[in-house]
Design a protein around this motif. Sequence first.
Motif, PDB file in Angstrom:
ATOM      1  N   ILE A 293       0.861  -1.174   0.000  1.00  0.00           N
ATOM      2  CA  ILE A 293       0.000   0.000   0.000  1.00  0.00           C
ATOM      3  C   ILE A 293       0.901   1.229   0.000  1.00  0.00           C
ATOM      4  O   ILE A 293       1.621   1.483   0.966  1.00  0.00           O
ATOM      5  N   LEU A 294       0.866   1.956  -1.109  1.00  0.00           N
ATOM      6  CA  LEU A 294       1.700   3.140  -1.283  1.00  0.00           C
ATOM      7  C   LEU A 294       0.927   4.355  -0.794  1.00  0.00           C
ATOM      8  O   LEU A 294      -0.203   4.590  -1.255  1.00  0.00           O
ATOM      9  N   VAL A 295       1.505   5.090   0.145  1.00  0.00           N
ATOM     10  CA  VAL A 295       0.798   6.210   0.755  1.00  0.00           C
ATOM     11  C   VAL A 295       1.660   7.466   0.759  1.00  0.00           C
ATOM     12  O   VAL A 295       2.883   7.409   0.618  1.00  0.00           O
ATOM     13  N   LYS A 296       0.983   8.593   0.935  1.00  0.00           N
ATOM     14  CA  LYS A 296       1.652   9.882   1.067  1.00  0.00           C
ATOM     15  C   LYS A 296       1.112  10.549   2.326  1.00  0.00           C
ATOM     16  O   LYS A 296      -0.093  10.605   2.534  1.00  0.00           O
ATOM     17  N   THR A 297       2.020  11.048   3.159  1.00  0.00           N
ATOM     18  CA  THR A 297       1.598  11.711   4.389  1.00  0.00           C
ATOM     19  C   THR A 297       0.793  12.966   4.060  1.00  0.00           C
ATOM     20  O   THR A 297       0.999  13.610   3.043  1.00  0.00           O
ATOM     21  N   THR A 298      -0.128  13.299   4.966  1.00  0.00           N
ATOM     22  CA  THR A 298      -0.925  14.520   4.820  1.00  0.00           C
ATOM     23  C   THR A 298      -0.381  15.580   5.771  1.00  0.00           C
ATOM     24  O   THR A 298       0.333  15.255   6.733  1.00  0.00           O
ATOM     25  N   PRO A 299      -0.737  16.834   5.549  1.00  0.00           N
ATOM     26  CA  PRO A 299      -0.315  17.885   6.487  1.00  0.00           C
ATOM     27  C   PRO A 299      -0.784  17.620   7.925  1.00  0.00           C
ATOM     28  O   PRO A 299      -0.084  17.950   8.876  1.00  0.00           O
ATOM     29  N   GLU A 300      -1.953  16.996   8.075  1.00  0.00           N
ATOM     30  CA  GLU A 300      -2.454  16.692   9.426  1.00  0.00           C
ATOM     31  C   GLU A 300      -1.506  15.739  10.159  1.00  0.00           C
ATOM     32  O   GLU A 300      -1.209  15.919  11.336  1.00  0.00           O
ATOM     33  N   TRP A 301      -1.008  14.725   9.462  1.00  0.00           N
ATOM     34  CA  TRP A 301      -0.061  13.776  10.069  1.00  0.00           C
ATOM     35  C   TRP A 301       1.251  14.464  10.406  1.00  0.00           C
ATOM     36  O   TRP A 301       1.807  14.297  11.481  1.00  0.00           O
ATOM     37  N   LEU A 302       1.738  15.265   9.481  1.00  0.00           N
ATOM     38  CA  LEU A 302       3.017  15.939   9.689  1.00  0.00           C
ATOM     39  C   LEU A 302       2.947  16.985  10.801  1.00  0.00           C
ATOM     40  O   LEU A 302       3.973  17.325  11.397  1.00  0.00           O
ATOM     41  N   ALA A 303       1.753  17.491  11.090  1.00  0.00           N
ATOM     42  CA  ALA A 303       1.592  18.461  12.175  1.00  0.00           C
ATOM     43  C   ALA A 303       1.678  17.812  13.550  1.00  0.00           C
ATOM     44  O   ALA A 303       1.915  18.496  14.555  1.00  0.00           O
ATOM     45  N   LEU A 304       1.520  16.486  13.613  1.00  0.00           N
ATOM     46  CA  LEU A 304       1.624  15.775  14.889  1.00  0.00           C
ATOM     47  C   LEU A 304       3.093  15.636  15.284  1.00  0.00           C
ATOM     48  O   LEU A 304       3.964  15.484  14.426  1.00  0.00           O
ATOM     49  N   THR A 305       3.364  15.636  16.570  1.00  0.00           N
ATOM     50  CA  THR A 305       4.711  15.352  17.048  1.00  0.00           C
ATOM     51  C   THR A 305       4.965  13.850  16.905  1.00  0.00           C
ATOM     52  O   THR A 305       4.018  13.067  16.737  1.00  0.00           O
ATOM     53  N   VAL A 306       6.204  13.448  16.991  1.00  0.00           N
ATOM     54  CA  VAL A 306       6.513  12.013  16.898  1.00  0.00           C
ATOM     55  C   VAL A 306       5.780  11.228  17.989  1.00  0.00           C
ATOM     56  O   VAL A 306       5.160  10.201  17.698  1.00  0.00           O
ATOM     57  N   PRO A 307       5.789  11.671  19.263  1.00  0.00           N
ATOM     58  CA  PRO A 307       5.018  10.926  20.268  1.00  0.00           C
ATOM     59  C   PRO A 307       3.518  10.867  19.945  1.00  0.00           C
ATOM     60  O   PRO A 307       2.869   9.846  20.182  1.00  0.00           O
ATOM     61  N   GLU A 308       2.956  11.929  19.372  1.00  0.00           N
ATOM     62  CA  GLU A 308       1.538  11.910  18.986  1.00  0.00           C
ATOM     63  C   GLU A 308       1.293  10.928  17.852  1.00  0.00           C
ATOM     64  O   GLU A 308       0.255  10.261  17.817  1.00  0.00           O
ATOM     65  N   ARG A 309       2.238  10.809  16.935  1.00  0.00           N
ATOM     66  CA  ARG A 309       2.094   9.850  15.837  1.00  0.00           C
ATOM     67  C   ARG A 309       2.117   8.416  16.358  1.00  0.00           C
ATOM     68  O   ARG A 309       1.299   7.587  15.956  1.00  0.00           O
ATOM     69  N   ILE A 310       3.050   8.138  17.265  1.00  0.00           N
ATOM     70  CA  ILE A 310       3.123   6.794  17.861  1.00  0.00           C
ATOM     71  C   ILE A 310       1.836   6.495  18.616  1.00  0.00           C
ATOM     72  O   ILE A 310       1.265   5.399  18.505  1.00  0.00           O
ATOM     73  N   ASP A 311       1.351   7.479  19.376  1.00  0.00           N
ATOM     74  CA  ASP A 311       0.107   7.303  20.135  1.00  0.00           C
ATOM     75  C   ASP A 311      -1.069   7.058  19.192  1.00  0.00           C
ATOM     76  O   ASP A 311      -1.903   6.183  19.449  1.00  0.00           O
ATOM     77  N   ALA A 312      -1.140   7.812  18.098  1.00  0.00           N
ATOM     78  CA  ALA A 312      -2.233   7.629  17.143  1.00  0.00           C
ATOM     79  C   ALA A 312      -2.209   6.223  16.568  1.00  0.00           C
ATOM     80  O   ALA A 312      -3.248   5.562  16.449  1.00  0.00           O
ATOM     81  N   PHE A 313      -1.033   5.751  16.237  1.00  0.00           N
ATOM     82  CA  PHE A 313      -0.926   4.408  15.672  1.00  0.00           C
ATOM     83  C   PHE A 313      -1.322   3.347  16.685  1.00  0.00           C
ATOM     84  O   PHE A 313      -2.085   2.433  16.387  1.00  0.00           O
ATOM     85  N   THR A 314      -0.805   3.467  17.908  1.00  0.00           N
ATOM     86  CA  THR A 314      -1.039   2.408  18.905  1.00  0.00           C
ATOM     87  C   THR A 314      -2.435   2.461  19.524  1.00  0.00           C
ATOM     88  O   THR A 314      -2.910   1.448  20.025  1.00  0.00           O
ATOM     89  N   THR A 315      -3.107   3.621  19.488  1.00  0.00           N
ATOM     90  CA  THR A 315      -4.437   3.702  20.097  1.00  0.00           C
ATOM     91  C   THR A 315      -5.574   3.726  19.081  1.00  0.00           C
ATOM     92  O   THR A 315      -6.691   3.347  19.416  1.00  0.00           O
ATOM     93  N   GLN A 316      -5.301   4.168  17.850  1.00  0.00           N
ATOM     94  CA  GLN A 316      -6.371   4.296  16.867  1.00  0.00           C
ATOM     95  C   GLN A 316      -6.320   3.231  15.778  1.00  0.00           C
ATOM     96  O   GLN A 316      -7.361   2.851  15.244  1.00  0.00           O
ATOM     97  N   ILE A 317      -5.131   2.775  15.447  1.00  0.00           N
ATOM     98  CA  ILE A 317      -4.999   1.857  14.316  1.00  0.00           C
ATOM     99  C   ILE A 317      -4.896   0.408  14.774  1.00  0.00           C
ATOM    100  O   ILE A 317      -5.695  -0.442  14.399  1.00  0.00           O
ATOM    101  N   VAL A 318      -3.894   0.121  15.582  1.00  0.00           N
ATOM    102  CA  VAL A 318      -3.642  -1.272  16.005  1.00  0.00           C
ATOM    103  C   VAL A 318      -4.866  -1.898  16.661  1.00  0.00           C
ATOM    104  O   VAL A 318      -5.252  -3.017  16.292  1.00  0.00           O
ATOM    105  N   PRO A 319      -5.548  -1.230  17.611  1.00  0.00           N
ATOM    106  CA  PRO A 319      -6.715  -1.882  18.220  1.00  0.00           C
ATOM    107  C   PRO A 319      -7.828  -2.206  17.217  1.00  0.00           C
ATOM    108  O   PRO A 319      -8.468  -3.245  17.325  1.00  0.00           O
ATOM    109  N   THR A 320      -8.033  -1.333  16.245  1.00  0.00           N
ATOM    110  CA  THR A 320      -9.069  -1.597  15.233  1.00  0.00           C
ATOM    111  C   THR A 320      -8.704  -2.806  14.392  1.00  0.00           C
ATOM    112  O   THR A 320      -9.542  -3.683  14.138  1.00  0.00           O
ATOM    113  N   ILE A 321      -7.450  -2.883  13.973  1.00  0.00           N
ATOM    114  CA  ILE A 321      -7.005  -4.019  13.166  1.00  0.00           C
ATOM    115  C   ILE A 321      -7.102  -5.307  13.969  1.00  0.00           C
ATOM    116  O   ILE A 321      -7.609  -6.321  13.489  1.00  0.00           O
ATOM    117  N   GLU A 322      -6.628  -5.281  15.213  1.00  0.00           N
ATOM    118  CA  GLU A 322      -6.670  -6.491  16.045  1.00  0.00           C
ATOM    119  C   GLU A 322      -8.092  -6.933  16.353  1.00  0.00           C
ATOM    120  O   GLU A 322      -8.350  -8.130  16.462  1.00  0.00           O
TER     121      GLU A 322
END
Length: 121
Positions: A14-43
């Motif tokens: 899956i080829l993706v391009k980051t959006t300005p909304e993603w880039l506006a997040l800090t690195v800790p916010e990005r990790i948090d978004a992935f671990t709290t919003q994405i991983v639980p939904t997939i699992e």
Amino acid sequence: MPIKETEPPVTAFILVKTTPEWLALTVPERIDAFTTQIVPTIEARTTGVRSRFYDTEFYSARVTDVWVWEADDHHAYQLLIDALRETPFWDRYFEVVDILVGTENGYARNYDVAPVATIST
């Protein structure tokens, strides 16, 4: 007893391009978004899927990342895509540029030949 042939795993690039909304997040916010919003939904919605992530923004302006997903079968892959589409990663944090889906060495299975591969030592 005949051996039951199983469906080959499905691999999706899956080829993706980051959006300005993603880039506006800090690195800790990005990790948090992935671990709290994405991983639980997939699992919660899938089984039999694995992922790897590749950064490509150093070499491409069109695609910043490649998500490689392996699914045990087509149904697991379909459930994965349904789950991803219900998260902010799909077209909010990342624009999905393209999806390439295949099975490894499909030609070898189709023609009953050994796969051709290179080995470097």
